[in-house]
Enzyme design. Structure first.
Site, PDB file in Angstrom:
ATOM      1  N   HIS A  51      -8.350  -5.129   4.879  1.00 22.21           N
ATOM      2  CA  HIS A  51      -8.410  -5.173   3.418  1.00 22.21           C
ATOM      3  C   HIS A  51      -9.813  -5.460   2.893  1.00 22.21           C
ATOM      4  O   HIS A  51     -10.027  -5.454   1.672  1.00 22.21           O
ATOM      5  CB  HIS A  51      -7.465  -6.262   2.887  1.00 22.21           C
ATOM      6  CG  HIS A  51      -6.018  -5.983   3.129  1.00 22.21           C
ATOM      7  ND1 HIS A  51      -5.243  -6.726   3.994  1.00 22.21           N
ATOM      8  CD2 HIS A  51      -5.193  -5.030   2.613  1.00 22.21           C
ATOM      9  CE1 HIS A  51      -4.014  -6.255   4.000  1.00 22.21           C
ATOM     10  NE2 HIS A  51      -3.953  -5.229   3.177  1.00 22.21           N
ATOM     11  N   ARG A  89       9.527  -0.084   8.142  1.00 25.23           N
ATOM     12  CA  ARG A  89       9.194  -1.495   8.092  1.00 25.23           C
ATOM     13  C   ARG A  89      10.467  -2.340   8.021  1.00 25.23           C
ATOM     14  O   ARG A  89      11.506  -1.886   7.538  1.00 25.23           O
ATOM     15  CB  ARG A  89       8.347  -1.812   6.853  1.00 25.23           C
ATOM     16  CG  ARG A  89       6.975  -1.170   6.839  1.00 25.23           C
ATOM     17  CD  ARG A  89       6.337  -1.390   5.492  1.00 25.23           C
ATOM     18  NE  ARG A  89       5.017  -0.762   5.369  1.00 25.23           N
ATOM     19  CZ  ARG A  89       3.875  -1.373   5.614  1.00 25.23           C
ATOM     20  NH1 ARG A  89       3.883  -2.628   6.013  1.00 25.23           N
ATOM     21  NH2 ARG A  89       2.733  -0.753   5.474  1.00 25.23           N
ATOM     22  N   GLN A 179       4.287   4.047  -6.443  1.00 22.79           N
ATOM     23  CA  GLN A 179       2.849   3.795  -6.587  1.00 22.79           C
ATOM     24  C   GLN A 179       2.242   4.717  -7.641  1.00 22.79           C
ATOM     25  O   GLN A 179       1.328   4.317  -8.373  1.00 22.79           O
ATOM     26  CB  GLN A 179       2.128   3.967  -5.256  1.00 22.79           C
ATOM     27  CG  GLN A 179       0.656   3.538  -5.341  1.00 22.79           C
ATOM     28  CD  GLN A 179      -0.006   3.424  -3.982  1.00 22.79           C
ATOM     29  OE1 GLN A 179       0.589   2.966  -3.018  1.00 22.79           O
ATOM     30  NE2 GLN A 179      -1.251   3.858  -3.903  1.00 22.79           N
ATOM     31  N   ASP A 200      -5.672   6.122   4.058  1.00 19.91           N
ATOM     32  CA  ASP A 200      -4.247   6.403   4.256  1.00 19.91           C
ATOM     33  C   ASP A 200      -3.482   6.411   2.932  1.00 19.91           C
ATOM     34  O   ASP A 200      -2.307   6.778   2.893  1.00 19.91           O
ATOM     35  CB  ASP A 200      -3.626   5.398   5.225  1.00 19.91           C
ATOM     36  CG  ASP A 200      -3.742   3.957   4.751  1.00 19.91           C
ATOM     37  OD1 ASP A 200      -4.586   3.678   3.889  1.00 19.91           O
ATOM     38  OD2 ASP A 200      -2.984   3.106   5.265  1.00 19.91           O
ATOM     39  N   LYS A 235      -5.249   1.509  13.327  1.00 16.71           N
ATOM     40  CA  LYS A 235      -5.841   0.772  12.212  1.00 16.71           C
ATOM     41  C   LYS A 235      -5.407  -0.685  12.251  1.00 16.71           C
ATOM     42  O   LYS A 235      -4.337  -1.022  12.748  1.00 16.71           O
ATOM     43  CB  LYS A 235      -5.462   1.410  10.882  1.00 16.71           C
ATOM     44  CG  LYS A 235      -4.060   1.091  10.385  1.00 16.71           C
ATOM     45  CD  LYS A 235      -3.915   1.482   8.926  1.00 16.71           C
ATOM     46  CE  LYS A 235      -2.551   1.067   8.391  1.00 16.71           C
ATOM     47  NZ  LYS A 235      -2.406   1.269   6.958  1.00 16.71           N
ATOM     48  N   LYS A 238      -1.087  -5.504   9.179  1.00 13.33           N
ATOM     49  CA  LYS A 238      -0.356  -6.750   9.347  1.00 13.33           C
ATOM     50  C   LYS A 238       0.699  -6.645  10.429  1.00 13.33           C
ATOM     51  O   LYS A 238       1.108  -7.638  11.010  1.00 13.33           O
ATOM     52  CB  LYS A 238       0.283  -7.132   8.013  1.00 13.33           C
ATOM     53  CG  LYS A 238      -0.737  -7.494   6.934  1.00 13.33           C
ATOM     54  CD  LYS A 238      -0.081  -8.011   5.686  1.00 13.33           C
ATOM     55  CE  LYS A 238       0.585  -6.926   4.867  1.00 13.33           C
ATOM     56  NZ  LYS A 238      -0.353  -6.008   4.225  1.00 13.33           N
ATOM     57  N   THR A 239       1.173  -5.420  10.708  1.00 14.79           N
ATOM     58  CA  THR A 239       2.220  -5.266  11.711  1.00 14.79           C
ATOM     59  C   THR A 239       1.671  -4.803  13.052  1.00 14.79           C
ATOM     60  O   THR A 239       2.426  -4.567  13.978  1.00 14.79           O
ATOM     61  CB  THR A 239       3.270  -4.252  11.220  1.00 14.79           C
ATOM     62  OG1 THR A 239       2.613  -3.011  10.912  1.00 14.79           O
ATOM     63  CG2 THR A 239       3.981  -4.772   9.977  1.00 14.79           C
TER      64      THR A 239
END
Length: 422
Positions: A51, A89, A179, A200, A235, A238-239
């Site tokens: 980020h 997710r 979004q 992305d 990349k 967080k996961t």
């Protein structure tokens, strides 16, 4: 009209992957103070180094006189962005998302100025509008402007559709529209002309521009930055494994600093351009000298210090420098008790101990040696240290070995360390 061309600066620093109508956008931001936004979904309690580029880019825009808006995805994080994810997710609870939203908002506030007059940063949450919208309104007012054919052919979606073992749910498929609606609302209510994000996000950003054009007949813009990839090409996310967090409780400032010290040499000057505010002329000057002995190491340290100070502040950088001096320069004079907490968190391996017979046993317990015999030979060969001091014979631990009454650093050679926590 300003002579400063921010878009050219971003391109020169390697910060642009995609951009729409570059000439018009350049003129717009040279002649006007615009509002731009970037969204962050609170799907964990902390942001990570992936980020950093959007945050730093927002800061560059603010420094150039523009108004950055942070959009926390309190609503969209309930869905989860499927972009280039190999599988769906795991859904998060409303309670977790509320807690994480507050933590992430606090992290972001350290990067931007929220008290700067007309270009003060603004922090919003898309719950503000999605909590007021029902499904029929969304389908009529948003869905009708999008072709399923176009949406299916987006790379981020197509990748999942082509995998029969995973596929993509309608829930995830709808994220793109959510979004897009964010961009529409921000343009309508806050005069946002530009959305930025990682590369992305290009499909999602394009959908927002499409919706605004169809509903409002306005030209808006999109800009994406390159993704920060791990050495395996995946990349930082967080996961994903190997995540370097911005939260000091999840990744200590020392480990954060060491991440940048251990990057490949080929990335040093590229990262200086991306992540620092050092002038390009200064970076180019450093790069021209990279073949001088130890210059790369010096410039890695320069990079690591700049980013650590930006993310964790001056005091934590000083702590990192004390720890580094202690471990690598064998200087014990300035180390503080709080520094050992960073080492214990994730800096080096550690074991909790009560009673240890002698140094040989300690070396085995910490896996610095495989056996007492190997430990004995290591000690004899002058390769073992206690608190940076070489030990030439087997040793019985005493109170003087326990720094601050709690910690003992064992070292084998220059790079292998373990912490005894009494």
């Amino acid at each position: 009209m300003s002579e400063f061309n921010l878009v050219k600066t971003l391109r020169d620093r390697g910060l642009i992957s995609h951009i729409t109508n570059e000439d018009n956008l350049s003129k717009l931001i040279r002649n006007n103070s615009i509002s731009l936004y970037c969204g962050f979904d609170p799907t964990d309690e902390s942001l990570h180094i992936g980020h950093l580029l959007p945050l730093i880019t927002l800061k560059r825009f603010q420094m150039a006189g523009h108004r950055p808006i942070i959009l926390i995805g309190g609503a969209t994080s309930l869905i989860g962005d499927p972009s280039f994810k190999e599988k769906e997710r795991i859904f998060n609870t409303n309670n977790n998302i509320d807690i994480w939203s507050k933590k992430i908002s606090k992290q972001i506030s350290c990067f931007l100025d929220f008290n700067l007059g007309k270009n003060s940063a603004l922090l919003l949450n898309n719950n503000m509008w999605f909590n007021k919208m029902n499904i029929l309104s969304f389908l009529r007012d948003v869905g009708k402007y999008f072709s399923i054919n176009t949406m299916i052919n987006r790379a981020a979606v197509k990748q999942r559709i082509m995998r029969p073992d995973q596929g993509i749910s309608f829930t995830e498929f709808s994220y793109n529209l959510l979004q897009a609606y964010d961009f529409f609302i921000l343009n309508k209510q806050y005069q946002v002309d530009l959305q930025i994000g990682g590369s992305d996000q290009w499909g999602n950003i394009s959908s927002g521009m499409h919706l605004i054009h169809r509903k409002s007949k306005k030209e808006v813009y999109g800009l994406t930055m390159p993704l920060l990839l791990q050495s395996n090409g995946i990349k930082f996310g967080k996961t994903e494994s190997g995540t370097i967090w911005l939260d000091a409780k999840k990744t200590s400032p020392y480990k954060f600093y060491q991440f940048w010290m251990n990057i490949e040499d080929i990335n040093v000057y590229y990262f200086l351009r991306l992540f620092t505010f050092i002038k390009i002329s200064e970076i180019n000057r450093r790069e021209q000298k990279k073949h001088i002995e130890n210059q790369i190491i010096y410039d890695k340290s320069f990079l690591a210090k700049n980013i650590t100070r930006l993310v964790h502040g001056k005091e934590q950088l000083l702590a990192v420098e004390r720890i580094t001096e202690f471990l690598f320069l064998k200087n014990i004079d300035h180390i503080q008790e709080v520094d050992f907490q960073q080492l214990k968190q994730d800096g080096i391996p550690f074991i909790e101990v009560d009673n240890i017979k002698d140094l040989q046993e300690a070396l085995v317990l910490t896996s610095l040696a495989q056996s007492r015999t190997q430990a004995k030979n290591m000690i004899i060969s002058n390769s073992v240290s206690i608190n940076t001091k070489k030990i030439r014979k087997n040793h019985i631990f005493n109170s003087q070995d326990k720094l601050f009454g709690k910690f003992t650093l064992l070292s084998r050679g220059k790079k292998n360390h373990s912490l005894l926590c009494w």
